[in-house]
Design a protein around this motif. Structure first.
Motif, PDB file in Angstrom:
ATOM      1  N   LYS A 107     -73.680  -6.594  48.239  1.00 20.47           N
ATOM      2  CA  LYS A 107     -73.138  -5.334  47.722  1.00 20.47           C
ATOM      3  C   LYS A 107     -73.641  -4.196  48.607  1.00 20.47           C
ATOM      4  O   LYS A 107     -74.658  -3.574  48.342  1.00 20.47           O
ATOM      5  CB  LYS A 107     -73.563  -5.106  46.266  1.00 20.47           C
ATOM      6  N   LYS A 108     -72.896  -3.944  49.659  1.00 23.85           N
ATOM      7  CA  LYS A 108     -73.273  -2.911  50.613  1.00 23.85           C
ATOM      8  C   LYS A 108     -72.387  -1.690  50.443  1.00 23.85           C
ATOM      9  O   LYS A 108     -71.230  -1.788  50.020  1.00 23.85           O
ATOM     10  CB  LYS A 108     -73.157  -3.438  52.046  1.00 23.85           C
ATOM     11  N   VAL A 109     -72.926  -0.545  50.801  1.00 21.51           N
ATOM     12  CA  VAL A 109     -72.205   0.717  50.616  1.00 21.51           C
ATOM     13  C   VAL A 109     -70.891   0.725  51.376  1.00 21.51           C
ATOM     14  O   VAL A 109     -69.863   1.202  50.887  1.00 21.51           O
ATOM     15  CB  VAL A 109     -73.080   1.908  51.065  1.00 21.51           C
ATOM     16  N   TYR A 118     -68.259  -8.916  48.239  1.00 21.31           N
ATOM     17  CA  TYR A 118     -68.757  -7.765  47.483  1.00 21.31           C
ATOM     18  C   TYR A 118     -69.006  -8.132  46.032  1.00 21.31           C
ATOM     19  O   TYR A 118     -69.997  -7.706  45.424  1.00 21.31           O
ATOM     20  CB  TYR A 118     -67.767  -6.607  47.573  1.00 21.31           C
ATOM     21  N   LYS A 119     -68.119  -8.938  45.464  1.00 18.68           N
ATOM     22  CA  LYS A 119     -68.263  -9.339  44.066  1.00 18.68           C
ATOM     23  C   LYS A 119     -69.513 -10.183  43.865  1.00 18.68           C
ATOM     24  O   LYS A 119     -70.166 -10.105  42.829  1.00 18.68           O
ATOM     25  CB  LYS A 119     -67.028 -10.104  43.593  1.00 18.68           C
ATOM     26  N   ILE A 120     -69.845 -11.007  44.857  1.00 21.96           N
ATOM     27  CA  ILE A 120     -71.084 -11.783  44.786  1.00 21.96           C
ATOM     28  C   ILE A 120     -72.271 -10.830  44.651  1.00 21.96           C
ATOM     29  O   ILE A 120     -73.140 -10.996  43.789  1.00 21.96           O
ATOM     30  CB  ILE A 120     -71.255 -12.665  46.040  1.00 21.96           C
ATOM     31  N   GLY A 121     -72.307  -9.813  45.513  1.00 17.38           N
ATOM     32  CA  GLY A 121     -73.396  -8.843  45.461  1.00 17.38           C
ATOM     33  C   GLY A 121     -73.440  -8.080  44.166  1.00 17.38           C
ATOM     34  O   GLY A 121     -74.516  -7.809  43.606  1.00 17.38           O
ATOM     35  N   ILE A 250     -69.357 -11.435  33.135  1.00 16.55           N
ATOM     36  CA  ILE A 250     -68.616 -12.590  32.627  1.00 16.55           C
ATOM     37  C   ILE A 250     -67.134 -12.452  32.968  1.00 16.55           C
ATOM     38  O   ILE A 250     -66.469 -13.429  33.327  1.00 16.55           O
ATOM     39  CB  ILE A 250     -68.793 -12.729  31.109  1.00 16.55           C
ATOM     40  N   GLY A 251     -66.611 -11.239  32.893  1.00 11.87           N
ATOM     41  CA  GLY A 251     -65.207 -11.004  33.221  1.00 11.87           C
ATOM     42  C   GLY A 251     -64.896 -11.343  34.671  1.00 11.87           C
ATOM     43  O   GLY A 251     -63.886 -11.986  34.969  1.00 11.87           O
ATOM     44  N   ILE A 252     -65.771 -10.907  35.579  1.00 17.75           N
ATOM     45  CA  ILE A 252     -65.582 -11.233  36.998  1.00 17.75           C
ATOM     46  C   ILE A 252     -65.611 -12.736  37.209  1.00 17.75           C
ATOM     47  O   ILE A 252     -64.731 -13.318  37.859  1.00 17.75           O
ATOM     48  CB  ILE A 252     -66.668 -10.551  37.858  1.00 17.75           C
ATOM     49  N   MET A 253     -66.620 -13.395  36.653  1.00 15.49           N
ATOM     50  CA  MET A 253     -66.757 -14.830  36.868  1.00 15.49           C
ATOM     51  C   MET A 253     -65.631 -15.607  36.198  1.00 15.49           C
ATOM     52  O   MET A 253     -65.171 -16.626  36.712  1.00 15.49           O
ATOM     53  CB  MET A 253     -68.128 -15.300  36.396  1.00 15.49           C
ATOM     54  N   ASN A 254     -65.154 -15.112  35.069  1.00 18.31           N
ATOM     55  CA  ASN A 254     -64.030 -15.758  34.388  1.00 18.31           C
ATOM     56  C   ASN A 254     -62.790 -15.726  35.275  1.00 18.31           C
ATOM     57  O   ASN A 254     -62.081 -16.728  35.431  1.00 18.31           O
ATOM     58  CB  ASN A 254     -63.755 -15.058  33.059  1.00 18.31           C
ATOM     59  N   MET A 255     -62.525 -14.589  35.894  1.00 17.18           N
ATOM     60  CA  MET A 255     -61.357 -14.473  36.764  1.00 17.18           C
ATOM     61  C   MET A 255     -61.514 -15.330  38.022  1.00 17.18           C
ATOM     62  O   MET A 255     -60.553 -15.972  38.468  1.00 17.18           O
ATOM     63  CB  MET A 255     -61.114 -13.011  37.134  1.00 17.18           C
ATOM     64  N   VAL A 256     -62.723 -15.364  38.581  1.00 16.06           N
ATOM     65  CA  VAL A 256     -62.958 -16.194  39.760  1.00 16.06           C
ATOM     66  C   VAL A 256     -62.719 -17.665  39.430  1.00 16.06           C
ATOM     67  O   VAL A 256     -62.066 -18.395  40.181  1.00 16.06           O
ATOM     68  CB  VAL A 256     -64.395 -15.981  40.298  1.00 16.06           C
ATOM     69  N   GLU A 261     -59.936 -14.595  43.325  1.00 19.17           N
ATOM     70  CA  GLU A 261     -61.175 -14.674  44.073  1.00 19.17           C
ATOM     71  C   GLU A 261     -61.946 -13.352  44.176  1.00 19.17           C
ATOM     72  O   GLU A 261     -63.169 -13.341  44.277  1.00 19.17           O
ATOM     73  CB  GLU A 261     -60.900 -15.215  45.467  1.00 19.17           C
ATOM     74  N   ALA A 262     -61.247 -12.223  44.147  1.00 17.61           N
ATOM     75  CA  ALA A 262     -61.921 -10.926  44.254  1.00 17.61           C
ATOM     76  C   ALA A 262     -61.351  -9.976  43.186  1.00 17.61           C
ATOM     77  O   ALA A 262     -60.537  -9.103  43.505  1.00 17.61           O
ATOM     78  CB  ALA A 262     -61.760 -10.337  45.651  1.00 17.61           C
ATOM     79  N   PRO A 263     -61.754 -10.142  41.937  1.00 14.39           N
ATOM     80  CA  PRO A 263     -61.169  -9.351  40.843  1.00 14.39           C
ATOM     81  C   PRO A 263     -61.337  -7.852  41.034  1.00 14.39           C
ATOM     82  O   PRO A 263     -62.411  -7.373  41.426  1.00 14.39           O
ATOM     83  CB  PRO A 263     -61.969  -9.830  39.613  1.00 14.39           C
TER      84      PRO A 263
END
Length: 267
Positions: A107-109, A118-121, A250-256, A261-263
């Protein structure tokens, strides 16, 4: 062992953890490990597909931090290599002090927010490992290692069971004034609205992303999508915002886990 039995196994293990006392904790802790296993399988598939077309594939994660390397290293026989695997305090220290710190750095600026990197970060900048026992964590890793996400059927089964666990989260959150719309009601509303590819779906209180996931399933049901249509669904269709950190994660991971792949979800 099927996915449902494996989920029950996770809960049995986490009941002995002092930092995990509710269904919310069980889902949160299971989710980050599942997320990394799913990512590992996704990268393995991408690498194979690239090799089949004589292309090079650049892995998202450095080798040291890939699930198959730190969590379940294997020998030539395909068995866990206990000479390479971290155990007890070493395993917990690695996860808390090295793995999470590394993943947060995605998660970088100046990073593109609409990427899986980015979602991982973003996910791991808000998560904390609550599993204090190295033995318990190793048992969960061994169980999750048996879960393979290499076929569409497996992903579908996995995502369906994950939705059931989110329903548990809704029941657990009800006491705190939180409410997660039941799946049958979501299905009915999406069916009535009948969103089409090319239209935008937005949820201003996205929660566990149930409406976005169901809309995604609805818009591709019974048809073979073209590459252009899949690109539209992946990048330019589903948007949401969420206030609470856990629901957002949880919402991000649910969509992944459902294939987005990048909600495009913001907190």
């Amino acid at each position: 062992m099927d996915f449902e039995q494996q989920f029950k196994r996770f809960d049995d293990i986490l009941r002995s953890e002092s930092g995990c006392s509710t269904a919310l904790d069980y889902i949160e802790q299971t989710s980050w490990i599942l997320f990394l296993k799913y990512l590992d399988d996704l990268e393995a598939n991408r690498k194979i597909n690239a090799e089949l077309t004589d292309k090079k594939y650049k892995q998202i994660l450095d080798e040291k931090y890939r699930f198959s390397v730190w969590a379940t290293p294997k020998n030539k026989k395909g068995e866990i290599d206990y000479n390479k695997r971290r155990v007890n305090e070493d395993l917990i220290d690695f996860v808390n002090d090295e793995l999470f710190r590394y993943l947060k750095e995605f998660k970088k600026v100046d990073a593109d927010v609409n990427t899986i990197e980015y979602k991982i970060g973003e996910v791991f900048s808000q998560l904390k490992n609550k599993i204090e026992s190295g033995k318990n964590l190793a048992d969960i890793l061994d169980t999750i290692d048996k879960m393979k996400f290499t076929t569409s059927e497996a992903k579908h089964e996995m995502s369906a069971l994950y939705e059931n666990r989110i329903a548990m989260m809704g029941n657990a959150g009800a006491n705190g004034g939180e409410y997660y719309t039941p799946r049958p009601l979501i299905k009915t509303i999406v069916k009535v609205v009948d969103p089409k590819i090319g239209e935008t779906v937005y949820d201003g209180a996205v929660g566990s992303a149930g409406f976005l996931v169901e809309a995604f399933e609805h818009m591709q049901e019974g048809r073979e999508l073209t590459p252009k249509e899949m690109h539209i669904l992946q990048d330019k269709t589903f948007y949401g915002k969420e206030l609470k950190s856990l629901a957002y994660i949880i919402g991000i991971m649910n969509m992944v886990l459902h294939g987005i792949e990048a909600p495009n979800i913001q907190q």
